[in-house]
Design an enzyme around this catalytic site. Sequence first.
Site, PDB file in Angstrom:
ATOM      1  N   ASP A  24     -39.278  39.731 -49.729  1.00  0.00           N
ATOM      2  CA  ASP A  24     -38.800  38.970 -48.573  1.00  0.00           C
ATOM      3  C   ASP A  24     -37.274  38.891 -48.560  1.00  0.00           C
ATOM      4  OD1 ASP A  24     -39.085  37.568 -46.252  1.00  0.00           O
ATOM      5  OD2 ASP A  24     -39.677  35.680 -47.194  1.00  0.00           O
ATOM      6  N   GLY A  25     -36.720  38.761 -47.359  1.00  0.00           N
ATOM      7  CA  GLY A  25     -35.283  38.522 -47.231  1.00  0.00           C
ATOM      8  C   GLY A  25     -34.482  39.686 -46.674  1.00  0.00           C
ATOM      9  N   HIS A  41     -34.178  46.335 -43.646  1.00  0.00           N
ATOM     10  CA  HIS A  41     -35.428  46.982 -44.061  1.00  0.00           C
ATOM     11  C   HIS A  41     -35.157  48.328 -44.736  1.00  0.00           C
ATOM     12  CE1 HIS A  41     -37.621  43.784 -42.313  1.00  0.00           C
ATOM     13  NE2 HIS A  41     -37.411  44.115 -41.053  1.00  0.00           N
ATOM     14  N   LEU A 135     -47.976  54.451 -63.666  1.00  0.00           N
ATOM     15  CA  LEU A 135     -48.008  53.235 -62.846  1.00  0.00           C
ATOM     16  C   LEU A 135     -48.879  53.405 -61.602  1.00  0.00           C
ATOM     17  CD1 LEU A 135     -46.603  50.415 -62.179  1.00  0.00           C
ATOM     18  CD2 LEU A 135     -45.009  51.757 -60.800  1.00  0.00           C
ATOM     19  N   SER A 200     -47.806  33.292 -48.036  1.00  0.00           N
ATOM     20  CA  SER A 200     -47.828  34.041 -46.771  1.00  0.00           C
ATOM     21  C   SER A 200     -49.009  35.024 -46.695  1.00  0.00           C
ATOM     22  CB  SER A 200     -46.505  34.781 -46.548  1.00  0.00           C
ATOM     23  OG  SER A 200     -45.426  33.874 -46.542  1.00  0.00           O
ATOM     24  N   GLU A 211     -49.419  33.725 -62.166  1.00  0.00           N
ATOM     25  CA  GLU A 211     -48.203  32.958 -62.411  1.00  0.00           C
ATOM     26  C   GLU A 211     -47.214  33.293 -61.293  1.00  0.00           C
ATOM     27  OE1 GLU A 211     -47.691  30.760 -64.826  1.00  0.00           O
ATOM     28  OE2 GLU A 211     -49.693  31.109 -65.642  1.00  0.00           O
TER      29      GLU A 211
HETATM   30  C1  IPE Z   1     -44.164  37.948 -46.155  1.00  0.00           C
HETATM   31  O1  IPE Z   1     -42.903  37.762 -45.625  1.00  0.00           O
HETATM   32  C2  IPE Z   1     -44.689  39.298 -45.789  1.00  0.00           C
HETATM   33  C3  IPE Z   1     -44.020  40.426 -46.418  1.00  0.00           C
HETATM   34  C4  IPE Z   1     -43.087  40.361 -47.344  1.00  0.00           C
HETATM   35  C5  IPE Z   1     -44.475  41.715 -46.007  1.00  0.00           C
HETATM   36  P1  IPE Z   1     -42.680  37.020 -44.233  1.00  0.00           P
HETATM   37  O2  IPE Z   1     -41.227  36.958 -44.012  1.00  0.00           O
HETATM   38  O3  IPE Z   1     -43.502  37.658 -43.179  1.00  0.00           O
HETATM   39  O4  IPE Z   1     -43.293  35.579 -44.533  1.00  0.00           O
HETATM   40  P2  IPE Z   1     -43.020  34.186 -43.848  1.00  0.00           P
HETATM   41  O5  IPE Z   1     -43.091  34.398 -42.368  1.00  0.00           O
HETATM   42  O6  IPE Z   1     -41.670  33.729 -44.287  1.00  0.00           O
HETATM   43  O7  IPE Z   1     -44.097  33.293 -44.379  1.00  0.00           O
HETATM   44  C1  IPE Z   2     -39.324  41.094 -45.595  1.00  0.00           C
HETATM   45  O1  IPE Z   2     -38.126  40.740 -45.031  1.00  0.00           O
HETATM   46  C2  IPE Z   2     -39.911  42.349 -45.014  1.00  0.00           C
HETATM   47  C3  IPE Z   2     -41.054  42.132 -44.134  1.00  0.00           C
HETATM   48  C4  IPE Z   2     -41.657  41.010 -43.949  1.00  0.00           C
HETATM   49  C5  IPE Z   2     -41.551  43.281 -43.403  1.00  0.00           C
HETATM   50  P1  IPE Z   2     -38.040  39.860 -43.703  1.00  0.00           P
HETATM   51  O2  IPE Z   2     -37.965  40.760 -42.534  1.00  0.00           O
HETATM   52  O3  IPE Z   2     -39.136  38.864 -43.659  1.00  0.00           O
HETATM   53  O4  IPE Z   2     -36.649  39.142 -43.943  1.00  0.00           O
HETATM   54  P2  IPE Z   2     -36.259  37.651 -43.577  1.00  0.00           P
HETATM   55  O5  IPE Z   2     -37.289  36.750 -44.186  1.00  0.00           O
HETATM   56  O6  IPE Z   2     -36.247  37.558 -42.094  1.00  0.00           O
HETATM   57  O7  IPE Z   2     -34.911  37.474 -44.201  1.00  0.00           O
HETATM   58 MG    MG Z   3     -39.314  36.947 -44.297  1.00  0.00          MG
END
Ligand code: IPE
Ligand code: IPE
Ligand code: MG
Length: 246
Positions: A24-25, A41, A135, A200, A211
């Site tokens: 995420d992020g 991405h 892996l 999520s 964990e």
């Molecule tokens: C979770 O991230 C899904 C993936 C990393 C693919 P999201 O960004 O979609 O999750 P929420 O919306 O913060 O819960």
């Molecule tokens: C995670 O990054 C990738 C996917 C969920 C596809 P995000 O796109 O959710 O990035 P943020 O949470 O908006 O920073």
């Molecule tokens: Mg996100």
Amino acid sequence: MKRTPPSAQIESGRLPTHVAMIMDGNGRWAAVRGKERLVGHRAGVDSVLRVVDWCREASIGYLTLYAFSTENWRRSAHEVSGLMRLMGLMLRTKVGLLRKRNVRLRVVGRRTDLSAALQRSIAAAERDTADGTGLQLILAISYGGRAEIAEAARRFACDVRDGKAEAEALSDDAFRRYLYAPDVPDPDLVIRTSGEFRLSNFLLWQCAYAELWVTPVLWPDFSKADLQAALAAYAARDRRMGGRRA
Ligand code: IPE
Ligand code: IPE
Ligand code: MG
């Protein structure tokens, strides 16, 4: 949060067999640079390839990466199509590299949601890496824990209807056989980047005793030291699994 220094010796017996990551992020990583989300991405894909190498070096058996959730379809058409393109590109262009590294790639999720072209790329990547004995890399694409459980329940019900299973005989272990990858052991450690303390909809069945490790680091910035910190913290955890301390 109690931090164990990454330098702590990790005995191999205390290494997780299966690490699952909620990547995420990416969007925030791009935003702080004044760039559009897809730039994040793209950087996220580079991070994936680095993490695969570090997990191989650390002798992790299974690595599941949450790439796209069943809820991520709610994003803009531009972002969704960009993500789909990136996943297809990665599968097509990196499969040789994975093969060379003896990685076996598998995909879990609702495949029928994906374009025919992406489904073909997935099938080809799975076929081309099927004899990898190192892996196991499991990509969760259009994956939702609830969808997986509902699909498993539906297939079990069909087996009961067709006389192939008995309703009364259903146990945890018997149900597991209906999940996407029943032979993959449950994740021992779930790492989530970008500081959110939630699952999520990720591997809801499988994470019963996982964990959890959350880091504020954004996915494209996730470093080897971050992985080592998570592994060291895992090694120091006391996994009681509902039992009593010895
Ligand atoms: C979770 O991230 C899904 C993936 C990393 C693919 P999201 O960004 O979609 O999750 P929420 O919306 O913060 O819960
Ligand atoms: C995670 O990054 C990738 C996917 C969920 C596809 P995000 O796109 O959710 O990035 P943020 O949470 O908006 O920073
Ligand atoms: Mg996100």
